[in-house]
Design a protein around this motif. Sequence first.
Motif, PDB file in Angstrom:
ATOM      1  N   GLU A 183       8.662  -0.822  10.923  1.00  0.00           N
ATOM      2  CA  GLU A 183       8.786  -0.117  10.171  1.00  0.00           C
ATOM      3  C   GLU A 183       9.223  -0.469   8.730  1.00  0.00           C
ATOM      4  OE1 GLU A 183       6.075   1.530  13.425  1.00  0.00           O
ATOM      5  OE2 GLU A 183       8.920   1.003  12.857  1.00  0.00           O
ATOM      6  N   ASP A 184      10.563  -0.591   9.095  1.00  0.00           N
ATOM      7  CA  ASP A 184      11.651  -1.748   7.620  1.00  0.00           C
ATOM      8  C   ASP A 184      10.911  -2.918   7.034  1.00  0.00           C
ATOM      9  OD1 ASP A 184      13.733  -1.268   9.864  1.00  0.00           O
ATOM     10  OD2 ASP A 184      13.243   0.153   8.492  1.00  0.00           O
ATOM     11  N   GLY A 203       1.122  -0.952   0.288  1.00  0.00           N
ATOM     12  CA  GLY A 203       0.167   0.140   0.259  1.00  0.00           C
ATOM     13  C   GLY A 203       0.711   1.322  -0.056  1.00  0.00           C
ATOM     14  N   LYS A 204       1.807   1.308  -0.059  1.00  0.00           N
ATOM     15  CA  LYS A 204       3.525   2.541  -0.040  1.00  0.00           C
ATOM     16  C   LYS A 204       3.390   3.026  -1.205  1.00  0.00           C
ATOM     17  CE  LYS A 204       3.617   2.889   4.692  1.00  0.00           C
ATOM     18  NZ  LYS A 204       4.182   3.085   6.160  1.00  0.00           N
ATOM     19  N   GLU A 205       4.546   3.334  -1.982  1.00  0.00           N
ATOM     20  CA  GLU A 205       4.682   3.678  -3.004  1.00  0.00           C
ATOM     21  C   GLU A 205       6.202   3.196  -2.433  1.00  0.00           C
ATOM     22  OE1 GLU A 205       3.353   7.882  -4.737  1.00  0.00           O
ATOM     23  OE2 GLU A 205       5.183   7.787  -4.065  1.00  0.00           O
TER      24      GLU A 205
END
Length: 126
Positions: free
Chosen positions: A89-90, A42-44
């Motif tokens: 978060e990684d 869901g992220k770039e």
Amino acid sequence: QVQLVESGGGSVQAGGSLRLSCVGSGLSFSRVCLAWFRQAPGKEREGVAAISTRGLTTAYGDSVEGRFSISRDNAKNTLYLQTNSLSFEDTATYYCAASSDYNCWKRLHTDDFGYWGQGTQVTVSS
């Protein structure tokens, strides 16, 4: 045919480390600028780190500065990413990329890279 093949991903607990590798073939490895990118669901796609042709210059994304280290061994056609102090978060798929632009490290942008690996998954559990 250019191939970039990543390895070294896996599952690790928060605070742990992984060393990613990327072996290149079908290109003049010592003459390309190299980088690691990552993409979470869901992220770039995000620039993680880049390194100049001879390894003299490196650049890092703000989120990994001081924790990750990029290096290369041109004799082995291999790019590395040492990841330390990993956090949730990684978690992402990590991609190796090559660019014919010698200054690819200045921008660390996907537009500057013409060759990509298939990715290796890094999952960090908290």
